[in-house]
Design a protein around this motif. Structure first.
Motif, PDB file in Angstrom:
ATOM      1  N   GLY A 106       0.828  -1.215   0.000  1.00  0.00           N
ATOM      2  CA  GLY A 106       0.000   0.000   0.000  1.00  0.00           C
ATOM      3  C   GLY A 106       0.856   1.256   0.000  1.00  0.00           C
ATOM      4  O   GLY A 106       0.680   2.146  -0.842  1.00  0.00           O
ATOM      5  N   PHE A 107       1.805   1.336   0.925  1.00  0.00           N
ATOM      6  CA  PHE A 107       2.676   2.519   1.054  1.00  0.00           C
ATOM      7  C   PHE A 107       3.471   2.767  -0.228  1.00  0.00           C
ATOM      8  O   PHE A 107       3.620   3.911  -0.676  1.00  0.00           O
ATOM      9  N   PHE A 108       3.991   1.674  -0.825  1.00  0.00           N
ATOM     10  CA  PHE A 108       4.838   1.819  -2.025  1.00  0.00           C
ATOM     11  C   PHE A 108       4.035   1.910  -3.323  1.00  0.00           C
ATOM     12  O   PHE A 108       4.627   2.016  -4.399  1.00  0.00           O
ATOM     13  N   GLY A 109       2.713   1.855  -3.220  1.00  0.00           N
ATOM     14  CA  GLY A 109       1.888   1.983  -4.416  1.00  0.00           C
ATOM     15  C   GLY A 109       1.996   0.797  -5.365  1.00  0.00           C
ATOM     16  O   GLY A 109       1.715   0.924  -6.558  1.00  0.00           O
ATOM     17  N   VAL A 110       2.375  -0.382  -4.836  1.00  0.00           N
ATOM     18  CA  VAL A 110       2.500  -1.582  -5.672  1.00  0.00           C
ATOM     19  C   VAL A 110       1.120  -2.092  -6.078  1.00  0.00           C
ATOM     20  O   VAL A 110       0.935  -2.580  -7.190  1.00  0.00           O
ATOM     21  N   ASP A 111       0.163  -1.966  -5.154  1.00  0.00           N
ATOM     22  CA  ASP A 111      -1.211  -2.412  -5.421  1.00  0.00           C
ATOM     23  C   ASP A 111      -2.146  -1.383  -4.790  1.00  0.00           C
ATOM     24  O   ASP A 111      -2.209  -1.267  -3.556  1.00  0.00           O
ATOM     25  N   GLU A 112      -2.858  -0.647  -5.644  1.00  0.00           N
ATOM     26  CA  GLU A 112      -3.687   0.458  -5.136  1.00  0.00           C
ATOM     27  C   GLU A 112      -4.924  -0.051  -4.382  1.00  0.00           C
ATOM     28  O   GLU A 112      -5.621   0.738  -3.742  1.00  0.00           O
ATOM     29  N   HIS A 162      -4.473  21.443   4.354  1.00  0.00           N
ATOM     30  CA  HIS A 162      -4.119  22.744   3.805  1.00  0.00           C
ATOM     31  C   HIS A 162      -2.681  22.678   3.295  1.00  0.00           C
ATOM     32  O   HIS A 162      -1.776  22.304   4.038  1.00  0.00           O
ATOM     33  N   LEU A 163      -2.467  23.002   2.027  1.00  0.00           N
ATOM     34  CA  LEU A 163      -1.149  22.895   1.408  1.00  0.00           C
ATOM     35  C   LEU A 163      -0.693  24.262   0.913  1.00  0.00           C
ATOM     36  O   LEU A 163      -1.424  24.957   0.212  1.00  0.00           O
TER      37      LEU A 163
ATOM     38  N   LEU B  72       1.125  11.091  12.901  1.00  0.00           N
ATOM     39  CA  LEU B  72       0.539  11.563  11.639  1.00  0.00           C
ATOM     40  C   LEU B  72       1.458  12.566  10.934  1.00  0.00           C
ATOM     41  O   LEU B  72       1.722  12.430   9.729  1.00  0.00           O
ATOM     42  N   GLY B  73       1.954  13.552  11.675  1.00  0.00           N
ATOM     43  CA  GLY B  73       2.777  14.598  11.050  1.00  0.00           C
ATOM     44  C   GLY B  73       4.080  14.055  10.492  1.00  0.00           C
ATOM     45  O   GLY B  73       4.509  14.435   9.395  1.00  0.00           O
ATOM     46  N   SER B  74       4.717  13.156  11.245  1.00  0.00           N
ATOM     47  CA  SER B  74       5.992  12.592  10.774  1.00  0.00           C
ATOM     48  C   SER B  74       5.758  11.649   9.601  1.00  0.00           C
ATOM     49  O   SER B  74       6.576  11.575   8.677  1.00  0.00           O
ATOM     50  N   CYS B  75       4.634  10.940   9.625  1.00  0.00           N
ATOM     51  CA  CYS B  75       4.318  10.039   8.510  1.00  0.00           C
ATOM     52  C   CYS B  75       4.038  10.841   7.240  1.00  0.00           C
ATOM     53  O   CYS B  75       4.488  10.464   6.149  1.00  0.00           O
ATOM     54  N   GLN B  76       3.352  11.968   7.395  1.00  0.00           N
ATOM     55  CA  GLN B  76       3.140  12.842   6.234  1.00  0.00           C
ATOM     56  C   GLN B  76       4.498  13.318   5.683  1.00  0.00           C
ATOM     57  O   GLN B  76       4.748  13.225   4.477  1.00  0.00           O
ATOM     58  N   ALA B  77       5.369  13.804   6.558  1.00  0.00           N
ATOM     59  CA  ALA B  77       6.660  14.348   6.109  1.00  0.00           C
ATOM     60  C   ALA B  77       7.481  13.283   5.375  1.00  0.00           C
ATOM     61  O   ALA B  77       8.039  13.545   4.303  1.00  0.00           O
ATOM     62  N   ILE B  78       7.544  12.078   5.950  1.00  0.00           N
ATOM     63  CA  ILE B  78       8.348  11.014   5.333  1.00  0.00           C
ATOM     64  C   ILE B  78       7.701  10.537   4.035  1.00  0.00           C
ATOM     65  O   ILE B  78       8.396  10.245   3.051  1.00  0.00           O
ATOM     66  N   THR B  79       6.386  10.486   4.007  1.00  0.00           N
ATOM     67  CA  THR B  79       5.708  10.063   2.774  1.00  0.00           C
ATOM     68  C   THR B  79       5.912  11.105   1.674  1.00  0.00           C
ATOM     69  O   THR B  79       6.025  10.755   0.492  1.00  0.00           O
ATOM     70  N   TYR B  80       6.000  12.399   2.044  1.00  0.00           N
ATOM     71  CA  TYR B  80       6.384  13.416   1.053  1.00  0.00           C
ATOM     72  C   TYR B  80       7.770  13.117   0.481  1.00  0.00           C
ATOM     73  O   TYR B  80       7.984  13.185  -0.730  1.00  0.00           O
ATOM     74  N   ARG B  81       8.725  12.780   1.358  1.00  0.00           N
ATOM     75  CA  ARG B  81      10.079  12.466   0.880  1.00  0.00           C
ATOM     76  C   ARG B  81      10.063  11.272  -0.079  1.00  0.00           C
ATOM     77  O   ARG B  81      10.652  11.328  -1.176  1.00  0.00           O
ATOM     78  N   ILE B  82       9.410  10.196   0.328  1.00  0.00           N
ATOM     79  CA  ILE B  82       9.426   8.959  -0.468  1.00  0.00           C
ATOM     80  C   ILE B  82       8.729   9.171  -1.810  1.00  0.00           C
ATOM     81  O   ILE B  82       9.250   8.789  -2.874  1.00  0.00           O
ATOM     82  N   TRP B  83       7.551   9.794  -1.785  1.00  0.00           N
ATOM     83  CA  TRP B  83       6.794   9.931  -3.031  1.00  0.00           C
ATOM     84  C   TRP B  83       7.346  11.030  -3.940  1.00  0.00           C
ATOM     85  O   TRP B  83       7.252  10.920  -5.170  1.00  0.00           O
ATOM     86  N   ASP B 141      -1.548  14.748  -3.568  1.00  0.00           N
ATOM     87  CA  ASP B 141      -2.566  13.708  -3.786  1.00  0.00           C
ATOM     88  C   ASP B 141      -1.957  12.317  -3.597  1.00  0.00           C
ATOM     89  O   ASP B 141      -2.579  11.442  -2.984  1.00  0.00           O
ATOM     90  N   ALA B 142      -0.740  12.120  -4.140  1.00  0.00           N
ATOM     91  CA  ALA B 142      -0.084  10.811  -3.999  1.00  0.00           C
ATOM     92  C   ALA B 142       0.230  10.510  -2.536  1.00  0.00           C
ATOM     93  O   ALA B 142       0.034   9.386  -2.055  1.00  0.00           O
ATOM     94  N   VAL B 143       0.707  11.526  -1.814  1.00  0.00           N
ATOM     95  CA  VAL B 143       1.026  11.340  -0.389  1.00  0.00           C
ATOM     96  C   VAL B 143      -0.230  10.964   0.393  1.00  0.00           C
ATOM     97  O   VAL B 143      -0.232  10.015   1.187  1.00  0.00           O
ATOM     98  N   ASN B 144      -1.310  11.711   0.167  1.00  0.00           N
ATOM     99  CA  ASN B 144      -2.513  11.448   0.965  1.00  0.00           C
ATOM    100  C   ASN B 144      -3.163  10.103   0.619  1.00  0.00           C
ATOM    101  O   ASN B 144      -3.884   9.531   1.439  1.00  0.00           O
ATOM    102  N   ALA B 145      -2.865   9.572  -0.572  1.00  0.00           N
ATOM    103  CA  ALA B 145      -3.383   8.247  -0.940  1.00  0.00           C
ATOM    104  C   ALA B 145      -2.532   7.113  -0.367  1.00  0.00           C
ATOM    105  O   ALA B 145      -2.999   5.977  -0.295  1.00  0.00           O
ATOM    106  N   HIS B 146      -1.294   7.407   0.073  1.00  0.00           N
ATOM    107  CA  HIS B 146      -0.358   6.330   0.466  1.00  0.00           C
ATOM    108  C   HIS B 146       0.239   6.478   1.861  1.00  0.00           C
ATOM    109  O   HIS B 146       1.095   5.680   2.248  1.00  0.00           O
ATOM    110  N   CYS B 147      -0.176   7.481   2.615  1.00  0.00           N
ATOM    111  CA  CYS B 147       0.393   7.736   3.949  1.00  0.00           C
ATOM    112  C   CYS B 147      -0.253   6.786   4.971  1.00  0.00           C
ATOM    113  O   CYS B 147      -1.453   6.870   5.238  1.00  0.00           O
ATOM    114  N   PRO B 148       0.533   5.868   5.572  1.00  0.00           N
ATOM    115  CA  PRO B 148      -0.044   4.884   6.491  1.00  0.00           C
ATOM    116  C   PRO B 148      -0.806   5.487   7.674  1.00  0.00           C
ATOM    117  O   PRO B 148      -1.886   5.000   8.028  1.00  0.00           O
TER     118      PRO B 148
END
Lengths: 168, 168
Positions: A106-112, A162-163, B72-83, B141-148
């Motif tokens: 899920g996290f890596f987007g391998v399977d949506e 909010h972004l 939540l905040g740290s997961c958002q930040a790291i998911t921004y980095r990864i994605w 959008d990608a981050v919010n779809a994949h952030c654990p």
């Protein structure tokens, strides 16, 4: 003031003035390394979150999903203390062990179709004390009905996003 | 190995072998003071959770709901980095600020209709970089779809409870 006095006084105050019950908690996060995040929370504490090497980090702190489990386990333990005190149930020891399963596709987007977060959580609570099994069962029901972080795991929370961005 | 190499290698491995994607995270908690909790997590880190004096604690660490926001905040930040790395989007800075509202009547059992956890969450993300606004919107959008941890806040998680007790 004893813990029971604090709880009784607070419960009375909040029932007299519901507006006093409205609390807002706050946390700020900065990405300061590849996956290292510095967190500062409203109560004045700060700590580091990081990922292990397998995810590009240096394991400088627990990772976000471990902190999520820790939020749940510590909230369970503290809610046991507060509600045992409220209900007059003797409690000598509280230990909480939590496992949380994640399918990393899920996290890596391998399977949506795979959700990125926890697919299942197992909470194991061990209590010690001199009361009857029935009283500890009563306590457990009260805790699970009033534990803030269990409510977060078990239910949806409305979230506003909010972004903003600045050109570098 | 660069972060992009780690991500590409992992993504390929998980798509070839879905069983390798199954991870279980773990945390142990012991109530060691009035509201002080010692936490040990699977990655080897330990830290203290506590409540402020208003709840009978000594403010020896952030409290459980602050740790939940930090997750939540740290997961958002790291998911921004990864994605950002996955999508080839330049990202110079990520800051995440979170507010969470709780009506404390729920926790104290003053009103059983009030939920004990967060009634609302506000997530504010600030990014810096040299890409277009459209690309940062794509990233968000990608981050919010994949952030654990965002998935945890936004959806229900199935939870098993197990209670054991020993006479003191």
């Amino acid at each position: 003031m004893s813990l029971l006095d604090i709880i009784s006084t607070t419960t009375h105050a909040l029932s007299q003035n519901p507006n006093a019950a409205k609390a807002t908690f706050h946390a700020d996060h900065a990405l300061v390394g590849v996956t290292e995040v510095l967190v500062k929370v409203g109560s004045g504490h700060q700590f580091t979150v990081d990922e292990p090497a397998a995810l590009g980090g240096q394991n400088l702190g627990a990772n976000p999903v471990e902190y999520a489990l820790a939020a749940l386990g510590s909230c369970q333990a503290i809610t046991y203390r507060i509600w045992a005190t409220k209900l007059g149930i003797q409690l000598d020891k509280v230990e909480v062990s939590i496992d949380g399963d994640i399918d990393l596709r899920g996290f890596f987007g391998v399977d949506e179709k795979v959700r990125p977060g926890f697919g299942a959580i197992r909470v194991s609570v061990k209590l010690s004390g001199n009361e009857s099994q029935a009283r500890y069962a009563e306590l457990s029901d009260a805790v699970n009905a009033h534990c803030p972080v269990l409510d977060l795991f078990a239910n949806q929370v409305p979230i506003e996003h909010h972004l903003t961005f600045n050109a570098a």
